[in-house]
Design an enzyme around this catalytic site. Sequence first.
Site, mmCIF file in Angstrom:
data_model
loop_
_atom_site.group_PDB
_atom_site.id
_atom_site.type_symbol
_atom_site.label_atom_id
_atom_site.label_comp_id
_atom_site.label_asym_id
_atom_site.label_seq_id
_atom_site.Cartn_x
_atom_site.Cartn_y
_atom_site.Cartn_z
ATOM 1 N N ASP A 135 14.571 125.762 118.277
ATOM 2 C CA ASP A 135 15.714 126.633 118.552
ATOM 3 C C ASP A 135 16.975 126.096 117.855
ATOM 4 O O ASP A 135 17.081 124.895 117.596
ATOM 5 C CB ASP A 135 15.915 126.652 120.078
ATOM 6 C CG ASP A 135 17.060 127.524 120.517
ATOM 7 O OD1 ASP A 135 17.301 128.568 119.881
ATOM 8 O OD2 ASP A 135 17.723 127.151 121.497
ATOM 9 N N ASP A 173 20.744 127.228 118.692
ATOM 10 C CA ASP A 173 21.889 127.051 119.597
ATOM 11 C C ASP A 173 21.532 126.170 120.789
ATOM 12 O O ASP A 173 20.599 126.470 121.531
ATOM 13 C CB ASP A 173 22.370 128.415 120.110
ATOM 14 C CG ASP A 173 22.855 129.282 118.967
ATOM 15 O OD1 ASP A 173 23.514 128.753 118.061
ATOM 16 O OD2 ASP A 173 22.551 130.496 118.974
#
Lengths: 173, 173
Positions: free
Chosen positions: B7, B9
């Site tokens: 991922d 963020d």
Amino acid sequence: MARIAIDMDGVMADTTQQYINWYAERYGVQVDKATLYGQPETSGFPHGKEVIRGFLYEPGFFRTKPVIKDSQEVIKALYDKHEVFIVSAAMEFPNSLPEKLEWLEEFYPFIGWQNIVFCGSKTIVQADYMIDDHVKNLQPFKGEALMFTAPHNVNITDFKRVNSWEEVGALLL
Amino acid sequence: MARIAIDMDGVMADTTQQYINWYAERYGVQVDKATLYGQPETSGFPHGKEVIRGFLYEPGFFRTKPVIKDSQEVIKALYDKHEVFIVSAAMEFPNSLPEKLEWLEEFYPFIGWQNIVFCGSKTIVQADYMIDDHVKNLQPFKGEALMFTAPHNVNITDFKRVNSWEEVGALLL
């Protein structure tokens, strides 16, 4: 309910027709689509591949592609019945990202952002069906691969083929 | 060789620090990161959530996020040894797409476009490991879920946890 991964270019958007349209406008020559059958994508124009491929980097090319016949109605029906993801190998052309999102919003407004995937390689995609016009995407796919007929792929015989959205609907609705 | 979905963020990009930085610049109040632990994302500032969340729609927010410590070195090593995909739920914020691509290119120039995925729901992603800071992404994942510690998730106990990129390296290198 099945999960269906649907490609954009050559499946929802008529990329070949867009090449023909842009070429006609730019160079004044209307290329007959029938003459492109069986040739690699971007080949078969009086100018070389690099000229046709250059369109991919110009603003508006992805935003104004014609919609492939019956795709709106059939994808809407698939969306209501199945789990549909739009999966586009868009990363090669970063300028295409906002154009592709706007294009989807205009012509397929029922598709939520949750169901859109822009990727490079499609090997990471897990689904029951993949509808795509390219061997490189269908080959590594673990589910049922459906080759959507496009001028450049008419001679490929390695996959189950769907020739139109009407045929997709008959198979999956 | 494993396939690892990483991922952006909260895992590569320090979203919390970016909220703090933008809030300090806009409102002149430096919020202590420690006070945000255990609170939902965008909560815990003197102004309400809608103000903090508004930053997500402003140009530059995604482009200038600070890089999380050791992520560049460890992801480079993972990239050389495993099959690494950067998988970001970016579709909710269309303006973030070009910013995220530019950010990746600046800070992780070794990552090829083939290995980047911008999606909505991550349920379509197939991998051996997923490193993410959100329950909604880790919960439906079929492989081994690794929760990367972020202020908003410190009280969640449902997943194996990695507290730093150093810990990720120790686990997967």
